[in-house]
Scaffold this motif. Sequence first.
Motif, PDB file in Angstrom:
ATOM      1  N   ILE A   1       0.832  -1.201   0.000  1.00 28.12           N
ATOM      2  CA  ILE A   1       0.000   0.000   0.000  1.00 28.12           C
ATOM      3  C   ILE A   1       0.866   1.251   0.000  1.00 28.12           C
ATOM      4  CG2 ILE A   1      -1.706   1.323   1.314  1.00 28.12           C
ATOM      5  CD1 ILE A   1      -2.798  -1.380   2.315  1.00 28.12           C
ATOM      6  N   GLN A   2       1.896   1.244   0.810  1.00 35.01           N
ATOM      7  CA  GLN A   2       2.792   2.396   0.859  1.00 35.01           C
ATOM      8  C   GLN A   2       3.473   2.607  -0.493  1.00 35.01           C
ATOM      9  OE1 GLN A   2       5.254   1.264   4.197  1.00 35.01           O
ATOM     10  NE2 GLN A   2       4.092   2.550   5.625  1.00 35.01           N
TER      11      GLN A   2
ATOM     12  N   ILE B   1       2.231   1.805  -3.477  1.00 35.49           N
ATOM     13  CA  ILE B   1       1.240   2.380  -4.395  1.00 35.49           C
ATOM     14  C   ILE B   1       1.059   3.858  -4.109  1.00 35.49           C
ATOM     15  CG2 ILE B   1      -1.195   2.351  -5.070  1.00 35.49           C
ATOM     16  CD1 ILE B   1      -1.180  -0.667  -4.441  1.00 35.49           C
ATOM     17  N   ARG B   2       0.949   4.185  -2.829  1.00 39.09           N
ATOM     18  CA  ARG B   2       0.738   5.578  -2.451  1.00 39.09           C
ATOM     19  C   ARG B   2       1.954   6.448  -2.797  1.00 39.09           C
ATOM     20  NH1 ARG B   2      -3.526   6.019  -3.259  1.00 39.09           N
ATOM     21  NH2 ARG B   2      -5.304   5.729  -1.902  1.00 39.09           N
TER      22      ARG B   2
ATOM     23  N   ARG C   1       3.702   6.184  -5.360  1.00 44.78           N
ATOM     24  CA  ARG C   1       3.685   6.440  -6.804  1.00 44.78           C
ATOM     25  C   ARG C   1       2.532   7.348  -7.207  1.00 44.78           C
ATOM     26  NH1 ARG C   1       4.555   1.037 -10.224  1.00 44.78           N
ATOM     27  NH2 ARG C   1       4.649   2.649 -11.840  1.00 44.78           N
ATOM     28  N   SER C   2       1.400   7.252  -6.497  1.00 44.64           N
ATOM     29  CA  SER C   2       0.239   8.049  -6.890  1.00 44.64           C
ATOM     30  C   SER C   2      -0.758   8.124  -5.742  1.00 44.64           C
ATOM     31  CB  SER C   2      -0.445   7.425  -8.110  1.00 44.64           C
ATOM     32  OG  SER C   2      -1.637   8.123  -8.423  1.00 44.64           O
ATOM     33  N   SER C   3      -1.418   9.259  -5.648  1.00 41.61           N
ATOM     34  CA  SER C   3      -2.482   9.418  -4.656  1.00 41.61           C
ATOM     35  C   SER C   3      -3.853   9.161  -5.257  1.00 41.61           C
ATOM     36  CB  SER C   3      -2.442  10.835  -4.074  1.00 41.61           C
ATOM     37  OG  SER C   3      -2.674  11.796  -5.104  1.00 41.61           O
ATOM     38  N   GLU C   4      -3.910   8.842  -6.560  1.00 47.14           N
ATOM     39  CA  GLU C   4      -5.193   8.740  -7.253  1.00 47.14           C
ATOM     40  C   GLU C   4      -5.963   7.447  -6.997  1.00 47.14           C
ATOM     41  OE1 GLU C   4      -4.827   9.577 -11.378  1.00 47.14           O
ATOM     42  OE2 GLU C   4      -4.165  11.647 -11.071  1.00 47.14           O
TER      43      GLU C   4
ATOM     44  N   ILE D   1      -7.869   2.804  -2.662  1.00 46.12           N
ATOM     45  CA  ILE D   1      -7.398   1.510  -2.174  1.00 46.12           C
ATOM     46  C   ILE D   1      -8.340   0.992  -1.094  1.00 46.12           C
ATOM     47  CG2 ILE D   1      -5.515   0.271  -1.043  1.00 46.12           C
ATOM     48  CD1 ILE D   1      -3.598   2.348  -2.203  1.00 46.12           C
TER      49      ILE D   1
ATOM     50  N   GLY E   1      -2.162   4.006   4.088  1.00 47.32           N
ATOM     51  CA  GLY E   1      -2.695   4.757   2.965  1.00 47.32           C
ATOM     52  C   GLY E   1      -3.949   4.219   2.329  1.00 47.32           C
ATOM     53  N   ALA E   2      -4.503   3.116   2.837  1.00 46.09           N
ATOM     54  CA  ALA E   2      -5.763   2.592   2.294  1.00 46.09           C
ATOM     55  C   ALA E   2      -6.899   3.567   2.589  1.00 46.09           C
ATOM     56  CB  ALA E   2      -6.081   1.225   2.889  1.00 46.09           C
ATOM     57  N   ASP E   3      -7.878   3.598   1.686  1.00 45.88           N
ATOM     58  CA  ASP E   3      -8.976   4.563   1.786  1.00 45.88           C
ATOM     59  C   ASP E   3     -10.225   4.005   2.454  1.00 45.88           C
ATOM     60  OD1 ASP E   3      -7.850   6.840   0.082  1.00 45.88           O
ATOM     61  OD2 ASP E   3      -7.655   5.129  -1.263  1.00 45.88           O
TER      62      ASP E   3
END
Length: 201
Positions: A2-3, A5-6, A8-11, A14, A31-33
């Motif tokens: 997750i870290q 992915i975050r 690389r991008s905030s879009e 997750i 960083g999961a939503d």
Amino acid sequence: VIQGIRARSSEPVISIDTRNASVAEAAVDAGADMVNDVSGGAFDTHMHNTVARLGVPYILMHMRGTPETMQQLTDYQGDTVATVAHELQDCIDSAMRAGIPRWNIIVDPGLGFAKTSQQNLELIRGLPRLRSLLGDYPLLLGPSRKKFLGIITGKNIPEERDWATAAAASACIAGGADLVRVHETNNMPDVVRVSDAIWRV
């Protein structure tokens, strides 16, 4: 992961798929939503309080028993839709008592989880009734590549069920689903866009 992915991008949105409160908390901290709990909070008694404290959307799914026992627990007293709605409402009430606000709850009737193939079809057909029984919570359905589609089509390999998934996803949207979960992401977005254009007007 997750870290990474975050970083690389905030879009991307997750969603962490877990029945464990500690995993949910660690994932959101990373960083999961949102949290997707297939047990609806039944597996871990700390889950609802944890999600309430985290303040993230919560996908609350209907299931009975465990993944090992759920297919032995498919008696819905002759009314799958009403019984699933009643059991989901109990989970919703528990989540809200713990402090999860109504607007953070997404409801998933749990296709393939403690359901026979026929009961899965009954739930898809009965989505308007399910919504009327539960109220106006966002509905998420995950028909993608499920076994009941293989039974209907005779396709034993899940990856060969994408056309069947397209039909099921479209039917879910026609019935009022707000979100559908899919595996194939090249063509399925077009299925969803066209279904939305036809049904969600």
